[in-house]
Design an enzyme around this catalytic site. Structure first.
Site, PDB file in Angstrom:
ATOM      1  N   LYS A 205       5.335 -62.216  16.946  1.00 28.45           N
ATOM      2  CA  LYS A 205       5.866 -63.523  17.348  1.00 28.45           C
ATOM      3  C   LYS A 205       7.231 -63.760  16.689  1.00 28.45           C
ATOM      4  O   LYS A 205       8.194 -64.133  17.335  1.00 28.45           O
ATOM      5  CB  LYS A 205       4.863 -64.601  16.934  1.00 28.45           C
ATOM      6  CG  LYS A 205       5.280 -66.005  17.293  1.00 28.45           C
ATOM      7  CD  LYS A 205       4.169 -66.975  16.936  1.00 28.45           C
ATOM      8  CE  LYS A 205       4.666 -68.396  16.908  1.00 28.45           C
ATOM      9  NZ  LYS A 205       3.626 -69.342  16.539  1.00 28.45           N
ATOM     10  N   GLU A 211       5.699 -55.108   8.110  1.00 27.89           N
ATOM     11  CA  GLU A 211       4.809 -54.001   8.475  1.00 27.89           C
ATOM     12  C   GLU A 211       5.056 -53.546   9.912  1.00 27.89           C
ATOM     13  O   GLU A 211       5.152 -52.353  10.206  1.00 27.89           O
ATOM     14  CB  GLU A 211       3.338 -54.448   8.346  1.00 27.89           C
ATOM     15  CG  GLU A 211       2.875 -54.756   6.931  1.00 27.89           C
ATOM     16  CD  GLU A 211       3.074 -56.219   6.545  1.00 27.89           C
ATOM     17  OE1 GLU A 211       3.966 -56.887   7.114  1.00 27.89           O
ATOM     18  OE2 GLU A 211       2.329 -56.685   5.656  1.00 27.89           O
ATOM     19  N   GLY A 265      -0.200 -67.590  16.197  1.00 28.71           N
ATOM     20  CA  GLY A 265      -0.457 -66.143  16.263  1.00 28.71           C
ATOM     21  C   GLY A 265      -1.931 -65.809  16.428  1.00 28.71           C
ATOM     22  O   GLY A 265      -2.323 -64.995  17.265  1.00 28.71           O
ATOM     23  N   ARG A 266      -2.788 -66.457  15.639  1.00 29.17           N
ATOM     24  CA  ARG A 266      -4.217 -66.109  15.677  1.00 29.17           C
ATOM     25  C   ARG A 266      -4.931 -66.706  16.885  1.00 29.17           C
ATOM     26  O   ARG A 266      -6.124 -66.516  17.063  1.00 29.17           O
ATOM     27  CB  ARG A 266      -4.897 -66.497  14.366  1.00 29.17           C
ATOM     28  CG  ARG A 266      -4.653 -67.936  13.927  1.00 29.17           C
ATOM     29  CD  ARG A 266      -5.092 -68.174  12.487  1.00 29.17           C
ATOM     30  NE  ARG A 266      -4.733 -69.504  12.012  1.00 29.17           N
ATOM     31  CZ  ARG A 266      -3.555 -69.825  11.470  1.00 29.17           C
ATOM     32  NH1 ARG A 266      -2.616 -68.904  11.358  1.00 29.17           N
ATOM     33  NH2 ARG A 266      -3.310 -71.042  11.064  1.00 29.17           N
ATOM     34  N   GLU A 351      -7.537 -68.130   7.801  1.00 29.04           N
ATOM     35  CA  GLU A 351      -6.103 -68.440   7.800  1.00 29.04           C
ATOM     36  C   GLU A 351      -5.885 -69.874   8.312  1.00 29.04           C
ATOM     37  O   GLU A 351      -4.949 -70.555   7.917  1.00 29.04           O
ATOM     38  CB  GLU A 351      -5.318 -67.431   8.647  1.00 29.04           C
ATOM     39  CG  GLU A 351      -3.831 -67.451   8.345  1.00 29.04           C
ATOM     40  CD  GLU A 351      -3.034 -66.345   9.021  1.00 29.04           C
ATOM     41  OE1 GLU A 351      -2.891 -66.386  10.249  1.00 29.04           O
ATOM     42  OE2 GLU A 351      -2.551 -65.430   8.323  1.00 29.04           O
ATOM     43  N   HIS A 382     -29.026 -52.335   6.722  1.00 29.67           N
ATOM     44  CA  HIS A 382     -29.205 -51.288   5.718  1.00 29.67           C
ATOM     45  C   HIS A 382     -28.092 -51.316   4.696  1.00 29.67           C
ATOM     46  O   HIS A 382     -27.835 -50.333   4.010  1.00 29.67           O
ATOM     47  CB  HIS A 382     -29.284 -49.926   6.430  1.00 29.67           C
ATOM     48  CG  HIS A 382     -30.434 -49.882   7.384  1.00 29.67           C
ATOM     49  ND1 HIS A 382     -31.701 -49.505   6.995  1.00 29.67           N
ATOM     50  CD2 HIS A 382     -30.523 -50.241   8.691  1.00 29.67           C
ATOM     51  CE1 HIS A 382     -32.516 -49.616   8.037  1.00 29.67           C
ATOM     52  NE2 HIS A 382     -31.831 -50.057   9.076  1.00 29.67           N
ATOM     53  N   LYS A 492       4.917 -62.391   0.721  1.00 31.39           N
ATOM     54  CA  LYS A 492       5.944 -61.721   1.544  1.00 31.39           C
ATOM     55  C   LYS A 492       7.294 -61.787   0.832  1.00 31.39           C
ATOM     56  O   LYS A 492       8.046 -60.822   0.802  1.00 31.39           O
ATOM     57  CB  LYS A 492       6.083 -62.440   2.896  1.00 31.39           C
ATOM     58  CG  LYS A 492       4.922 -62.259   3.838  1.00 31.39           C
ATOM     59  CD  LYS A 492       5.258 -62.939   5.165  1.00 31.39           C
ATOM     60  CE  LYS A 492       4.041 -63.096   6.041  1.00 31.39           C
ATOM     61  NZ  LYS A 492       4.289 -63.872   7.237  1.00 31.39           N
TER      62      LYS A 492
HETATM   63  O1  F6P Z   1       1.419 -63.285   7.579  1.00 31.98           O
HETATM   64  C1  F6P Z   1       0.563 -63.997   8.406  1.00 31.98           C
HETATM   65  C2  F6P Z   1       1.046 -63.988   9.813  1.00 31.98           C
HETATM   66  O2  F6P Z   1       2.127 -64.848   9.937  1.00 31.98           O
HETATM   67  C3  F6P Z   1      -0.065 -64.354  10.769  1.00 31.98           C
HETATM   68  O3  F6P Z   1      -0.251 -65.702  10.901  1.00 31.98           O
HETATM   69  C4  F6P Z   1       0.377 -63.667  12.011  1.00 31.98           C
HETATM   70  O4  F6P Z   1      -0.656 -63.536  12.933  1.00 31.98           O
HETATM   71  C5  F6P Z   1       0.862 -62.361  11.456  1.00 31.98           C
HETATM   72  O5  F6P Z   1       1.466 -62.703  10.229  1.00 31.98           O
HETATM   73  C6  F6P Z   1       1.824 -61.592  12.318  1.00 31.98           C
HETATM   74  O6  F6P Z   1       2.971 -62.326  12.595  1.00 31.98           O
HETATM   75  P1  F6P Z   1       3.983 -61.881  13.712  1.00 31.98           P
HETATM   76  O7  F6P Z   1       3.287 -61.920  15.024  1.00 31.98           O
HETATM   77  O8  F6P Z   1       5.105 -62.850  13.622  1.00 31.98           O
HETATM   78  O9  F6P Z   1       4.431 -60.491  13.375  1.00 31.98           O
END
Ligand code: F6P
Length: 500
Positions: A205, A211, A265-266, A351, A382, A492
Site C-alpha cells: 500500500k 522487506e 492493509g489488513r 494489529e 497432539h 521500523k
Molecule cells: O508494519 C505494519 C504494516 O503497516 C501493516 O499494517 C501492513 O499490512 C504491512 O505493514 C504492509 O504494509 P504495506 O502494504 O504498505 O507494504
C-alpha cells in the site's frame, strides 16, 4: 461518551460474572436442554454455535446493552458510510465498499468512491483473464505459469490464506508467496522457476516497506539477469496507493493496480491486493468471495444486535476477556485448507485492537485484544491442547469445521469432525479422577463452533468478513481506533537508523 467501566451494563456484567462463576457449563446444559439450539445462529451456509459458553439470557441481554451503551449501531453506520473512523490518520475504513452490490454513493471527501473501485475491479478482471487465458505473454512470448506475490502483513496474509483455502478452485497459474526479508524466503520461492513464465506481483500500500522493496529488488535482479531490463514490463505488476514510488521502482503505470488510503492493509484482500487470489481461482470466483463478504456485511448492518453473528461473537470475546480474565483466543480450524487462518487473524485482531490508548487519547484501564494463536486440528490436539484442557488460564476456543467432505474420503472426514466435536465436549464436560487428580480434566472451558457447509469462495468470504466485523465491534466496545497501527513504527524507524 461515558467511560466503559462506569456504564450500567458493565457493573451488571461484573455482578453476573460472580453469579455465573458458581455454575459450570455442565450445569447450564443440564438445566436448559434447548440450549444447543437457542444459542446458535445461521446465515446462509454458516452456523455459529455459542452454546458452550457461560451465557444465559440475562447476561446476553446485558452484553447487548453494553453494545448499545457504546453506540455500536451509530458507529457501524459511520464505518459503512465512509466517515473518518480512523481518526488518528483522518481516514475512512471502507473495506465494505469493495464488496457492496449496491450503487448508492459512498463519499470520501465529497467524491463517490464506487466508480473508482469498480474501474479498478474492471482493470483487475481484464488482466486476470488475459493472464489466465494466455493473452498476457512474457518477454519471450510465453504464457505465465507462476505468480510470485511479494508483500508483507496485510499485503500477504489475506491473499496467502485465501489462495490456500480455495486450492480446490485453483485452475490458473501456481501462486507462491514471499513475505520475509530473510533471503531463505525469496530464494525458496524462486527455486525451480523459469523467468520466462514467471509474473511478480509486488503488493505494498505504501510502497515504502523495507522487506517488500528488498524482496522486489532481488526478484527484479533475478529476472533482469536472465531476460534483460526490457523484460520487467512483462513480468512485474504492482498494487499500491503510492504511484510515485512504484514508478521510481521501475514498474510501468499501466501495470499498477490502485489501492487507497481509505482501505486498511489488513482489510484489503478484497481489493487489488487480492490480485493473486483472482489469478489463481479466476475472476468469477473472486467475485463470489466478495458476494459472501457482502452477505455478511448486510447481516452485520441490518440484523438486530441480539441476532447478529459478528456482534455476538465480539461480545462473547469481551465477556471472557474483560470479565473472566481470558488470556488468549485459540483459533482451531479442522481443515488443512484453513491452516493460514490463525496467522491472518493474528494481524487482523492484534494489529487492530492491541492498543492501550483510547480513540480520544486516554490510557485504558482494562485489557484489550488477547493473544490470538492457533493451528489446524487434529494436529493441535497432539501439541498444545494439553494446555487448553489442563492449563491454568482461561482460554476461549473457536473451532471451525467444514461439514461436507470435499475430498471424497469419508473415513478421514468422519474422524476429523468427530475429533472437533469431541474436543469441544471434552473442554466443556471435563472428567473427574479423584484417585489420580493429574489425570482429571477440570472442564468448564468455553468454546464456540463455526460451521461452514462447504469451503467455497462465497462461504470463505462470509467467514473472513465475520472476523473483520467482530474485530470492529470489539474496538468500538473498548473505545479503540481499530484502523491505525502506530505501535509498529518505532521498530521500523530504529531499523532504518541502524542500517546507516
Ligand atoms: O508494519 C505494519 C504494516 O503497516 C501493516 O499494517 C501492513 O499490512 C504491512 O505493514 C504492509 O504494509 P504495506 O502494504 O504498505 O507494504
Amino acid at each position: 461518551m461515558s467511560k466503559l467501566i462506569s456504564l450500567p451494563s458493565w457493573h451488571n456484567l461484573k455482578r453476573l460474572q460472580q453469579e455465573m462463576n458458581s455454575h459450570t457449563l455442565v450445569d447450564l446444559f443440564r438445566n436448559d436442554p434447548e440450549r444447543a439450539t437457542r444459542y446458535g445462529m445461521k446465515l446462509d451456509d454458516l452456523t455459529f454455535d455459542f452454546s458452550r459458553t457461560h451465557l444465559n439470557d440475562e447476561i446476553w441481554g446485558q452484553l447487548v446493552k453494553l453494545a448499545e451503551e457504546r453506540h455500536l449501531s451509530e458507529k457501524r453506520a459511520h464505518m459503512f458510510r465512509g466517515n473518518r473512523v480512523n481518526n488518528t490518520e483522518g481516514r475512512a475504513a471502507l473495506h465494505t465498499a469493495l464488496r457492496t452490490k449496491k450503487d448508492d454513493p459512498i463519499e470520501v471527501d465529497g467524491e463517490d468512491v464506487l466508480p473508482i473501485l469498480r474501474a479498478a475491479q474492471k482493470k483487475m478482471a481484464r488482466f486476470v483473464a488475459d493472464v489466465r487465458e494466455g493473452r498476457w505473454l512474457g518477454a519471450t512470448g510465453k504464457p505465465i505459469r507462476t505468480v510470485v506475490n511479494i508483500g508483507i502483513g496485510g499485503s500477504d496474509l489475506g491473499p496467502r490464506l485465501v489462495v490456500s483455502a480455495l486450492r480446490q478452485f485453483s485452475d490458473g497459474p501456481e501462486v507462491r508467496f514471499v513475505a520475509n526479508v530473510d533471503a531463505t524466503d525469496i530464494l525458496g520461492a524462486l527455486k525451480g522457476l523459469n523467468p520466462e513464465t514467471t509474473l511478480f506481483v509486488i503488493v505494498s500500500k505504501t510502497f515504502t516497506t523495507q522487506e517488500t522493496l528488498l524482496n522486489g529488488r532481488t526478484a527484479r535482479e533475478w529476472l533482469v539477469s536472465a531476460l534483460g531490463k526490457e523484460a520487467v514490463a512483462k513480468h512485474f505488476v504492482a498494487v499500491s496507493a503510492n504511484l510515485e514510488k512504484v514508478l521510481a521502482f521501475g514498474i510501468e503505470e499501466t501495470n499498477i493496480f490502485p489501492m487507497w488510503d481509505w482501505i486498511g492493509g489488513r482489510y484489503s484482500l478484497w481489493s487489488a491486493v487480492g490480485l493473486s487470489i483472482a489469478l489463481a481461482v479466476g475472476w468469477e470466483r473472486f467475485k463470489e468471495m466478495l458476494a459472501g463478504a457482502s452477505a455478511m456485511d448486510e447481516h452485520f448492518f441490518w440484523a438486530p444486535l441480539h441476532k447478529n453473528i459478528p456482534v455476538t461473537m465480539a461480545l462473547l470475546g469481551i465477556w471472557y476477556r474483560n470479565f473472566w480474565d481470558m488470556r488468549a483466543l485459540a483459533i482451531i480450524p479442522y481443515d488443512e485448507r484453513l491452516r493460514e487462518l490463525p496467522r491472518f487473524l493474528q494481524q487482523l485482531t492484534m494489529e487492530s485492537n492491541g492498543k492501550s490508548i483510547s480513540e480520544t487519547g486516554y490510557p485504558l484501564s482494562y485489557p484489550t485484544a488477547p493473544v490470538v494463536f492457533g493451528e489446524c486440528g487434529s494436529v493441535a490436539q497432539h501439541s498444545f491442547h494439553q494446555w487448553l484442557h489442563q492449563g491454568t488460564d482461561v482460554i476461549l476456543t473457536h473451532f471451525i469445521g467444514i461439514v461436507g467432505d470435499d475430498w471424497d474420503k469419508p473415513q478421514h472426514h468422519k474422524v476429523l469432525l468427530t475429533n472437533l466435536k469431541a474436543q469441544a465436549e471434552a473442554l466443556r464436560r471435563g472428567r473427574e479422577e479423584p484417585e489420580a487428580p493429574y489425570k482429571a480434566n477440570p472442564g468448564n472451558k468455553p468454546s464456540c463452533l463455526v460451521w461452514l457447509e462447504r469451503l467455497t469462495p462465497y462461504n470463505l468470504g462470509m467467514l473472513l468478513a465475520l472476523y473483520e466485523h467482530m474485530t470492529f465491534v470489539q474496538g468500538v466496545i473498548w473505545d479503540i481506533n481499530s484502523f491505525d497501527q502506530f505501535g509498529v513504527e518505532l521498530g521500523k524507524k530504529l531499523a532504518a537508523e541502524m542500517e546507516i
